[in-house]
Design a protein around this motif. Sequence first.
Motif, PDB file in Angstrom:
ATOM      1  N   GLY A 124       0.802  -1.247  -0.173  1.00 32.36           N
ATOM      2  CA  GLY A 124       0.036  -0.092   0.001  1.00 32.36           C
ATOM      3  C   GLY A 124       0.875   1.260   0.070  1.00 32.36           C
ATOM      4  N   ASN A 125       0.210   2.193  -0.307  1.00 30.69           N
ATOM      5  CA  ASN A 125       1.025   3.518  -0.575  1.00 30.69           C
ATOM      6  C   ASN A 125       1.567   4.260   0.434  1.00 30.69           C
ATOM      7  N   ASP A 126       0.951   4.201   1.588  1.00 33.33           N
ATOM      8  CA  ASP A 126       1.450   4.874   2.759  1.00 33.33           C
ATOM      9  C   ASP A 126       2.024   3.989   3.903  1.00 33.33           C
ATOM     10  N   VAL A 127       2.447   2.805   3.655  1.00 29.27           N
ATOM     11  CA  VAL A 127       2.792   2.037   4.577  1.00 29.27           C
ATOM     12  C   VAL A 127       4.625   2.056   4.417  1.00 29.27           C
ATOM     13  N   ILE A 128       5.094   2.237   5.705  1.00 28.84           N
ATOM     14  CA  ILE A 128       6.610   2.504   5.158  1.00 28.84           C
ATOM     15  C   ILE A 128       7.283   1.395   5.784  1.00 28.84           C
ATOM     16  N   VAL A 129       8.028   0.601   4.775  1.00 26.97           N
ATOM     17  CA  VAL A 129       8.865  -0.431   5.240  1.00 26.97           C
ATOM     18  C   VAL A 129       9.920  -0.569   4.387  1.00 26.97           C
ATOM     19  N   GLY A 130      11.098  -1.239   4.937  1.00 28.31           N
ATOM     20  CA  GLY A 130      12.311  -0.899   4.442  1.00 28.31           C
ATOM     21  C   GLY A 130      12.339  -1.879   3.245  1.00 28.31           C
ATOM     22  N   ASP A 131      13.312  -1.732   2.257  1.00 26.62           N
ATOM     23  CA  ASP A 131      13.432  -2.733   1.102  1.00 26.62           C
ATOM     24  C   ASP A 131      13.910  -4.067   1.429  1.00 26.62           C
ATOM     25  N   ARG A 132      14.630  -4.101   2.527  1.00 25.57           N
ATOM     26  CA  ARG A 132      14.996  -5.588   2.739  1.00 25.57           C
ATOM     27  C   ARG A 132      13.799  -6.435   3.084  1.00 25.57           C
ATOM     28  N   THR A 133      12.606  -5.960   3.387  1.00 24.74           N
ATOM     29  CA  THR A 133      11.548  -6.767   3.595  1.00 24.74           C
ATOM     30  C   THR A 133      11.094  -7.492   2.666  1.00 24.74           C
ATOM     31  N   ILE A 134      11.073  -6.779   1.499  1.00 21.38           N
ATOM     32  CA  ILE A 134      10.718  -7.627   0.190  1.00 21.38           C
ATOM     33  C   ILE A 134      11.703  -8.596  -0.051  1.00 21.38           C
ATOM     34  N   ASP A 135      13.049  -8.498   0.076  1.00 18.52           N
ATOM     35  CA  ASP A 135      13.904  -9.838  -0.227  1.00 18.52           C
ATOM     36  C   ASP A 135      13.500 -10.675   0.768  1.00 18.52           C
ATOM     37  N   VAL A 136      13.344 -10.463   2.034  1.00 19.51           N
ATOM     38  CA  VAL A 136      13.001 -11.493   2.885  1.00 19.51           C
ATOM     39  C   VAL A 136      12.015 -12.454   2.414  1.00 19.51           C
TER      40      VAL A 136
END
Lengths: 225, 225
Positions: free
Chosen positions: B187-199
């Motif tokens: 979603g557009n206004d959730v702030i998560v780090g890029d590494r989260t995708i990797d995991v």
Amino acid sequence: MSKQKILLVDDEPDILEIIGFNLEREGYEVFTAPNGRKALEIARKQKPDLVLLDVMMPEMDGMDTCRELREDPNLKDTLIAFLTARNEDYSQIAGFDAGADDYISKPIKPRVLVSRVKALLRRQVAIEPVATKTNLSGIVINKERYVVYKDGVELSLPKKEFELLALLASQPGRVFTRESILSNVWGNDVIVGDRTIDVHIRKLREKLGDDFFKTIKGVGYKFEP
Amino acid sequence: MSKQKILLVDDEPDILEIIGFNLEREGYEVFTAPNGRKALEIARKQKPDLVLLDVMMPEMDGMDTCRELREDPNLKDTLIAFLTARNEDYSQIAGFDAGADDYISKPIKPRVLVSRVKALLRRQVAIEPVATKTNLSGIVINKERYVVYKDGVELSLPKKEFELLALLASQPGRVFTRESILSNVWGNDVIVGDRTIDVHIRKLREKLGDDFFKTIKGVGYKFEP
DNA sequence: CTTGGTCGTTAATAATGCTTTAACCCTGAG
DNA sequence: CTCAGGGTTAAAGCATTATTAACGACCAAG
């Protein structure tokens, strides 16, 4: 792909510096202005992707600046976010549709600001154009898949090589100067040596065949099907 | 192509008017309802593309209305977005269970709302039309049941993993940038780090096999059958 | 109210492989 | 012949991604 531009407007130099520094560190190209008038001027010249606007400023305040920005048809799609003091009557501002895209309240924590900025710009980019396929005498460039086919064989080029190819192939036959290659593929303020382009051209020649890339001495390169 | 229809439901007439005005200005056909009962009635008649639903309403609240909407087979594909007060965390979860497609938190800024609405409706045409079942070289994704089969074996992936897989598989071969993954899955206004995708990618590779997920360095990921 | 489990996220560190540099070679114009 | 611009190469430098572990939130069962 060049950097995204942010215009930061605040009458306190400290704020400009701190926030500017943080945004630059995140890879944005940052412009600053101490007041609304200057901001408009820069905005018209640079066409920033996002304007961060302090509400309280001498002379022309944030609201006015915002409205003027919105009136410029060239700046229609520019995102605008207000920086507001914490306990300013929020609803009054929000209810007043000056055309802001977000509000960020002071005191500003750099980390928070950076995340908000990222989120805002991400939303913008999500509207990215999709279809892009080019077919030139046996070479098919598929930007969507980040893949190139040479006579039906799939090659997956690294990012820079791919972008360089995409640029040259975007206007086959046209000569791109080294300068324009640098600003299009590397961005305006990245400093790399001239040999860097050669090396990438070499790799493309290696993978796609020498004949496609013609050197124009003293000028640059062109792609020829 | 005719106008897209939006049904706006809120018990405050002011909100109906302001938001309605903004949406109409963007070219949508807007219907309004002051409560859930009326909303259902209009929804059945008009089959809107999107319903914007206030959570807090007298009588039948947003959740209940949402559930009833979802039960109507004719309204299966209707998008539903909740309008919620900012820190009602609880409603967040309950709402997704009730079948919401998005949340927009109050106080509502017209421009923000308009871009979210645009994004939602765009996503509808861009990504939804891929069937709820997809079969790709031994991998079957059943969106309806939130279940994945690998060579006939049932795997039940957690929500985020499933959604990530569903997104990538919705257009096999296409590269999704990290940005577009974030805005579609998180979603557009959730702030998560890029590494989260990797995991999450790692977990998918673990469960489905390395080969399906290709990394494009500096760009993103793609799914390849 | 605990306990044990899953999920989502982050942080830290390692591994990967793309980019760039630097040094040297080649070529053609003048 | 000279030299400026370009070609080539390998290796250093660097950014991005992979991996792992750990934490907190949440939930279901006891």
